[in-house]
Design an enzyme around this catalytic site. Structure first.
Site, PDB file in Angstrom:
ATOM      1  N   ARG A   2       0.860  -1.180   0.000  1.00  0.00           N
ATOM      2  CA  ARG A   2       0.000   0.000   0.000  1.00  0.00           C
ATOM      3  C   ARG A   2       0.897   1.230   0.000  1.00  0.00           C
ATOM      4  O   ARG A   2       1.597   1.505   0.973  1.00  0.00           O
ATOM      5  CB  ARG A   2      -0.916  -0.006   1.230  1.00  0.00           C
ATOM      6  CG  ARG A   2      -1.943  -1.126   1.228  1.00  0.00           C
ATOM      7  CD  ARG A   2      -2.899  -1.020   0.062  1.00  0.00           C
ATOM      8  NE  ARG A   2      -4.035  -1.926   0.179  1.00  0.00           N
ATOM      9  CZ  ARG A   2      -4.998  -2.035  -0.719  1.00  0.00           C
ATOM     10  NH1 ARG A   2      -4.956  -1.298  -1.820  1.00  0.00           N
ATOM     11  NH2 ARG A   2      -5.995  -2.884  -0.533  1.00  0.00           N
ATOM     12  N   GLU A  11      -9.399 -11.912  -5.712  1.00  0.00           N
ATOM     13  CA  GLU A  11      -8.202 -11.758  -4.888  1.00  0.00           C
ATOM     14  C   GLU A  11      -7.749 -13.057  -4.233  1.00  0.00           C
ATOM     15  O   GLU A  11      -6.570 -13.190  -3.880  1.00  0.00           O
ATOM     16  CB  GLU A  11      -8.429 -10.699  -3.805  1.00  0.00           C
ATOM     17  CG  GLU A  11      -8.597  -9.299  -4.358  1.00  0.00           C
ATOM     18  CD  GLU A  11      -8.453  -8.219  -3.296  1.00  0.00           C
ATOM     19  OE1 GLU A  11      -8.342  -8.559  -2.098  1.00  0.00           O
ATOM     20  OE2 GLU A  11      -8.436  -7.035  -3.669  1.00  0.00           O
TER      21      GLU A  11
END
Length: 219
Positions: free
Chosen positions: A76, A109
């Site tokens: 991230r 995912e």
């Protein structure tokens, strides 16, 4: 406002507020979400606030037959970490329900589908600065599934791991995992399991909090 706490036996619940928005201006058209400035009436005066205008998101806590939680490690950029998360994604498909979005994200995912679904939590992730509403689902009776979605960019380097629920709770309480959605989800799952899963809600329930947060703003 009185500093004394409210007395009584009323059930705690967030309440939609009916405020008059005088002006709504799009400041930044972002790649994923926008930044908006609004002027509105509140408490006998006018206030101005800037906030992240977010489409909402869903997340899935997948639990297997051994009471292990599926966590995925993902980079991230905003925090400069590869944090541990549960599968999650934006509600950016027109007309898609929260449940359908969660099922799509679990497949894309984690290459999984689930036979049993329930609502674990509804969250406003940062109500002082973003309209993002998050619905977290619990998925059980999970199985592998094939699909044609190709993971790219940060998602191309996802690292999956099945972790005992107790270990995930301990990691959250120790501060070793700090993702707000993940920490909230594993703690809620532990509490829900202790209650015999009686706190789970119908996965098809309307998502009124997200609708209220998004409102009818346009530019």
């Amino acid at each position: 406002m009185s500093s004394e706490p409210t007395a009584g036996n009323e059930q705690l619940a967030d309440e939609p507020a009916d405020v008059v928005v005088l002006d709504s201006e799009l400041l930044v058209r972002g790649h994923v979400w926008d930044v908006r400035r609004e002027r509105f009436q509140f408490g006998g005066t006018e206030l101005v606030r800037d906030y992240l205008d977010h489409p909402g998101a869903v997340a899935v806590l997948a639990l297997d037959a051994e009471d292990r939680v599926l966590l995925i490690q993902q980079y991230r950029h905003a925090i400069g970490h590869r944090d541990w998360e549960i599968p999650a994604g934006l509600m950016d498909m027109p007309g898609e329900s929260g449940l359908a979005g969660a099922q799509r994200e679990l497949a894309e995912e984690a290459d999984l589908r689930a036979e049993s679904w329930g609502i674990l939590l509804d969250l406003f992730l940062s109500p002082g600065g973003t309209s993002e509403a998050m619905r977290i689902f619990l998925a059980r009776d999970v199985h592998e599934v094939t699909h044609d979605f190709v993971r790219s960019e940060e998602e191309a380097e996802l690292v999956p791991r099945w972790v005992p629920l107790e270990d995930a709770v301990a990691a959250a309480l120790d501060g070793r995992i700090q993702n707000a959605v993940t920490a909230s989800a594993v703690l809620a799952a532990a509490a829900a399991r202790a209650s015999g899963w009686t706190t789970l809600r119908d996965p098809e329930l309307p998502w009124t909090a997200r609708e209220a947060a998004r409102g009818e703003r346009s530019s």
